[in-house]
Structures are given as C-alpha cells and as structure tokens.
Motif scaffolding. Structure first.
Motif, PDB file in Angstrom:
ATOM      1  N   PHE A 135       0.815  -1.215   0.000  1.00 15.66           N
ATOM      2  CA  PHE A 135       0.000   0.000   0.000  1.00 15.66           C
ATOM      3  C   PHE A 135       0.848   1.266   0.000  1.00 15.66           C
ATOM      4  N   ASP A 136       2.140   1.139   0.274  1.00 13.22           N
ATOM      5  CA  ASP A 136       3.037   2.288   0.139  1.00 13.22           C
ATOM      6  C   ASP A 136       3.185   2.708  -1.320  1.00 13.22           C
ATOM      7  N   ASP A 137       2.827   1.797  -2.250  1.00 15.46           N
ATOM      8  CA  ASP A 137       2.933   2.097  -3.685  1.00 15.46           C
ATOM      9  C   ASP A 137       1.691   2.795  -4.231  1.00 15.46           C
ATOM     10  N   ILE A 138       0.663   2.987  -3.383  1.00 17.65           N
ATOM     11  CA  ILE A 138      -0.589   3.595  -3.832  1.00 17.65           C
ATOM     12  C   ILE A 138      -0.571   5.103  -3.608  1.00 17.65           C
ATOM     13  N   ASN A 171     -13.677  -2.554  -2.542  1.00 18.07           N
ATOM     14  CA  ASN A 171     -15.004  -2.426  -3.157  1.00 18.07           C
ATOM     15  C   ASN A 171     -14.929  -2.418  -4.676  1.00 18.07           C
ATOM     16  N   LEU A 172     -13.784  -1.982  -5.213  1.00 16.36           N
ATOM     17  CA  LEU A 172     -13.580  -2.007  -6.666  1.00 16.36           C
ATOM     18  C   LEU A 172     -13.131  -3.373  -7.159  1.00 16.36           C
ATOM     19  N   LEU A 173     -12.940  -4.313  -6.219  1.00 17.34           N
ATOM     20  CA  LEU A 173     -12.513  -5.688  -6.525  1.00 17.34           C
ATOM     21  C   LEU A 173     -11.137  -5.722  -7.174  1.00 17.34           C
ATOM     22  N   ILE A 174     -10.259  -4.799  -6.742  1.00 20.55           N
ATOM     23  CA  ILE A 174      -8.894  -4.798  -7.280  1.00 20.55           C
ATOM     24  C   ILE A 174      -7.877  -5.131  -6.190  1.00 20.55           C
ATOM     25  N   ILE A 175      -8.376  -5.744  -5.120  1.00 15.26           N
ATOM     26  CA  ILE A 175      -7.545  -6.360  -4.097  1.00 15.26           C
ATOM     27  C   ILE A 175      -8.004  -7.804  -3.949  1.00 15.26           C
ATOM     28  N   ASN A 176      -7.077  -8.743  -4.041  1.00 12.13           N
ATOM     29  CA  ASN A 176      -7.391 -10.158  -3.884  1.00 12.13           C
ATOM     30  C   ASN A 176      -6.686 -10.703  -2.646  1.00 12.13           C
ATOM     31  N   ALA A 184      -4.801  -2.352  -9.718  1.00  8.54           N
ATOM     32  CA  ALA A 184      -4.675  -1.372  -8.638  1.00  8.54           C
ATOM     33  C   ALA A 184      -3.428  -0.521  -8.821  1.00  8.54           C
ATOM     34  N   ILE A 185      -2.324  -1.162  -9.199  1.00  4.26           N
ATOM     35  CA  ILE A 185      -1.066  -0.434  -9.415  1.00  4.26           C
ATOM     36  C   ILE A 185      -1.179   0.492 -10.622  1.00  4.26           C
ATOM     37  N   LEU A 186      -1.754   0.008 -11.715  1.00  5.82           N
ATOM     38  CA  LEU A 186      -1.866   0.818 -12.924  1.00  5.82           C
ATOM     39  C   LEU A 186      -2.786   2.016 -12.711  1.00  5.82           C
ATOM     40  N   PRO A 192       3.772   3.191 -11.490  1.00  6.06           N
ATOM     41  CA  PRO A 192       3.510   1.909 -12.152  1.00  6.06           C
ATOM     42  C   PRO A 192       4.671   1.426 -13.012  1.00  6.06           C
ATOM     43  N   LEU A 193       5.480   2.375 -13.492  1.00  2.00           N
ATOM     44  CA  LEU A 193       6.598   2.017 -14.369  1.00  2.00           C
ATOM     45  C   LEU A 193       7.607   1.110 -13.659  1.00  2.00           C
ATOM     46  N   ARG A 194       7.659   1.152 -12.341  1.00  2.00           N
ATOM     47  CA  ARG A 194       8.545   0.263 -11.583  1.00  2.00           C
ATOM     48  C   ARG A 194       8.140  -1.201 -11.748  1.00  2.00           C
ATOM     49  N   PHE A 195       6.860  -1.423 -12.018  1.00  2.14           N
ATOM     50  CA  PHE A 195       6.343  -2.783 -12.126  1.00  2.14           C
ATOM     51  C   PHE A 195       6.151  -3.212 -13.587  1.00  2.14           C
ATOM     52  N   TYR A 196       5.759  -2.280 -14.442  1.00  2.00           N
ATOM     53  CA  TYR A 196       5.442  -2.610 -15.839  1.00  2.00           C
ATOM     54  C   TYR A 196       6.141  -1.594 -16.741  1.00  2.00           C
ATOM     55  N   VAL A 197       7.193  -2.038 -17.379  1.00  2.00           N
ATOM     56  CA  VAL A 197       8.117  -1.105 -18.058  1.00  2.00           C
ATOM     57  C   VAL A 197       7.496  -0.400 -19.258  1.00  2.00           C
ATOM     58  N   SER A 198       6.386  -0.901 -19.769  1.00  2.00           N
ATOM     59  CA  SER A 198       5.775  -0.242 -20.937  1.00  2.00           C
ATOM     60  C   SER A 198       4.522   0.536 -20.554  1.00  2.00           C
TER      61      SER A 198
END
Length: 439
Positions: A135-138, A171-176, A184-186, A192-198
């Motif tokens: 959650f520090d990434d949010i 509630n948005l169903l983006i936590i499992n 959630a990250i995007l 987000p670029l730290r996780f998905y380079v494109s």
C-alpha cells in the motif's frame, strides 16, 4: 455452402487434424467432417470402419477430449461427423494451443496464449496479484480524486467519501486476499513504471512521413494521471485550435474533437496489453493516430466496432473503475461515440484497424478546411469551388462552368481531381450528378 465458424470439411483423415479439434474445444465448439470436399460435397472415405474404431481413443489419448463421432451415409458414400463441445480448460495438441477464429485455426502464442490460459481459469491479466507491491505504492491523492469523481457521477454512493483507501480498492474488486492487483497499481500507483516497463505513453509530432520526427513527449504515472496529462499536452502543444466569438462569448474549436480524443485514450488504457510497447500517439500535418498493443479480442473486428456491439475488454477491472469514475459507459459504445463526435465536428470517419500486433485509431483533419487545402496543388477555381460548396451544400458541373468560365471538359477534370483527393464525393448520375464535401 462455405465453411463456417464451427464447421470444417476434410476429404480424408490425418492425425494433424487433431489440432482442429483442439481449436474447436478452445473456442465455441464445432464439427469436423471427414469425407467431404472443401465445398461440403460428400466424397466418402473408404476406411471408415477403422476410423470409427481408432478415432475415439486417439482423440481421448492425445487431447483428453471426448467427442461425439457418428457415421453417415449418402448415396452409398460414407462420411464421419466429429462433434466437439467447448471446454472450460485449455486443450493442447503436442504442447501447442489452437483456437478456431472465423474459418481459420490459429496457434496461440505469446500474449494471446497467456490471455487465453488466464481466461480459461476465470482470470484476466489485470486481475493477477502483484506480489511485490504494497500500500506504500498507492497514490492516496489519486484515490481521493477518484472518489470525488465517482460520487459526482452518481456511480459511487456518497458515503464512499468516508472510506479508507483499502476499503475503496476492495469495493472495486482490485484487491485479492489482501494483495494489490496489477489493475490497482496501474490505476492508483505512485510509479507503475517500476512494475510494468511499458506502462507509459509517447506522443510524437512528425512531418509528412514517420521518419521526420519534429518533437516528442513521454508521459508517465498512473492511468488517471496519464489521461489528464496527455489531454493537457495534446490540446496545448500538438492540436491546434481556432478562436471565434458569439457576441462577447469566446468559442475555441479544436481541429480534432476533445471528447473523441479522450474516448480513444480511455479505450487504449482499457484494451491494451502492458507487457511490451507503450501507447503511441503520432501527430501528422493532416491526421493523428493512436496505437496500443493488443489485437482485438474475438469476435470483435474493426468493422464491428463501428456498429452496436457487445462490450468485450482485455482489462475488465480497469474498465469497471473508469466506469465508476464516470469516464466511460459499459455498453461497448466507445468507438461509436468516437465516430459520432468526428461526424459532428465535420471530419472524415476515423480509421480503425489492426496494425502490427495492436489496434490503431486515426483521426483525419477536415479536408475541406482552408489550412488543409492550402497545402495541396489546387488552382484558384478548385479552392473557390470548395468554398462555394461549404456555403451552398453542393456544386454541379454546370455551375462550375458558369462560375469560372471554363469548358465542360475542364470542369469535369477539376471536380474529379477533388474527388480523387477525397475532398468531394459524387452524388447522383449523369446530368443529375452533383458534388458534395466528403465527411
């Protein structure tokens, strides 16, 4: 009768046709006929008794699939019908997965295979947990802004304002199971670029060709930030506007409709893949093209996107969140809205195509605008004719001859040149032919 989505004809049996059964099982099911030619005529198979004994075991052992296999006779000729039902799990043949699309059997590879296998497990790419995220990434600011948007659009209840960030995302169903998903990250991540380079967006301004790059911008951040920043940059640095006044009211008109551009970006965020290439926006003197990686999901085609169609999305969590924010509708009308906005602005119909592993949407400038016409090799009579049509709705060969004192042959030639440039269209035939601006 031509072959169809769920029918395939073969004159004789070959073991390689097991891949067709795999394709049917992975799609919507289908029927494979052995003993029919490519027009569906019965030609018969001589070894039908052996095939009826061998095929059930061969299909079961090679594919793990149970098919209905029936023998039929027509005018003394025997043929075999193999009916395959769709399967919930992926069916492979020799380690490869096939999928029946239209009248072809396609081998699934790369992103297509990954998405296919995820869908078979009831998952999509954006619903997978991001193990390295916390959650520090949010970005709390983006979450609060989303809540305001959702309440204002009446797609979130007012009490959402009092919920903490974790509850909003749940509630948005983006936590499992307490873990943030890729969506959630995007949507709400700080980087987000730290996780998905494109997971970024590029804008390039070009001359007349793609090799003449004049300037460029790179936009990063989460999807809400990218949308806001991309629209701001496009409509201040790349897309020109004209200023008019209605009395004392200032009216600013952009060369491309704002709502169409916004809708294209939202579609790209929702339907793209996030594993290889960023969204690319190419601005040319006469057009602007938006491209995102990820081909259309079956059964969608570029033509089907122009009419009412079912909403099929690659990233449903992202689509659902944009809907809650009041950004999009959930009924598959995004591309129709783009077309309607361009028509309302007097532009040509946008071009939607599958291109180099992705989808491209191209908007074209008003080809009857003074700015565009000035760049073409037109004579004064042709330029004046376009202005005449803008004021009067149409022109005829006779009117052109009378206005500009030219011969019948010259009038036809000048007007046909404008038709070939796709500025005008012909309406009617022979003496009733008139020329109108092509929108």
């Amino acid at each position: 009768m031509p072959e169809q989505q769920n029918i395939e004809w073969k004159q004789s049996w070959r073991d390689e046709y097991l891949q067709w059964i795999s394709g049917f099982a992975n799609a919507k099911g289908g029927v494979l006929y052995i003993g029919k030619d490519d027009k569906g005529n019965v030609v018969g198979v001589s070894n039908y008794k052996k095939l009826m004994d061998d095929l059930p075991n061969k299909i079961s052992s090679k594919l793990g699939v149970l098919c209905d296999i029936n023998l039929h006779e027509e005018e003394g000729l025997f043929y075999i019908e193999i009916t395959t039902n769709p399967y919930n799990n992926g069916i492979s043949y020799n380690g490869k997965y096939y999928y029946r699309s239209g009248t072809t059997n396609q081998e699934l590879r790369g992103n297509e295979l990954t998405e296919f296998l995820l869908r078979k497990t009831g998952k999509t790419w954006d619903d997978i947990e991001e193990e390295n995220a916390s959650f520090d990434d949010i970005n709390e600011g983006t979450v609060r802004q989303f809540v305001k948007l959702g309440i204002a659009s009446k797609r979130l209840p007012p009490e959402t304002e009092n919920l903490d960030t974790k509850t909003v995302l749940e509630n948005l169903l983006i936590i499992n199971d307490g873990k943030l998903t890729r969506s959630a990250i995007l949507l709400f991540g700080k980087q987000p670029l730290r996780f998905y380079v494109s997971s970024f967006l590029k804008i390039g301004k070009f001359g007349k060709s793609s090799s003449e790059l004049l300037s460029q911008e790179v936009i990063e951040g989460n999807l809400f930030e990218q949308l806001d920043e991309a629209l701001k940059i496009l409509f201040t640095r790349f897309i020109n506007s004209s200023i008019n006044y209605d009395g004392i009211q200032r009216i600013e008109t952009y060369e491309y409709p704002y709502e169409a551009v916004r809708e294209i970006l939202l579609n790209a965020f929702t339907h793209r893949t996030y594993e290889n290439s960023p969204i690319q926006i190419s601005v040319y003197p006469d057009r602007i093209r938006f491209w995102n990686q990820g081909e259309l999901l079956s059964p969608l085609t570029p033509e089907k996107l122009k009419i009412d169609h079912t909403s099929i999305t690659r990233n449903p969590n992202i689509a659902r969140t944009f809907f809650r924010a009041g950004y999009v509708e959930s009924w598959g009308r995004g591309t129709i809205k783009i077309i309607e906005e361009c028509k309302r602005a007097g532009l040509l119909e946008p071009k939607i195509e599958e291109l180099t592993g992705g989808v491209a949407v191209t908007l074209f400038k008003d080809k009857a605008s003074d700015e565009y016409l000035s760049k073409l090799d037109l004579n004064d009579n042709q330029l004046n004719a376009v202005k005449y049509i803008r004021e009067n709705g149409y022109i005829t060969n006779g009117i052109y001859k009378e206005l500009y004192k030219v011969s019948d042959k010259t009038a036809y030639r000048h007007l046909d040149e404008l038709v070939n440039l796709e500025i005008l269209i012909k309406v009617g035939e022979k003496k009733g032919t008139r020329y109108e601006i092509k929108y």
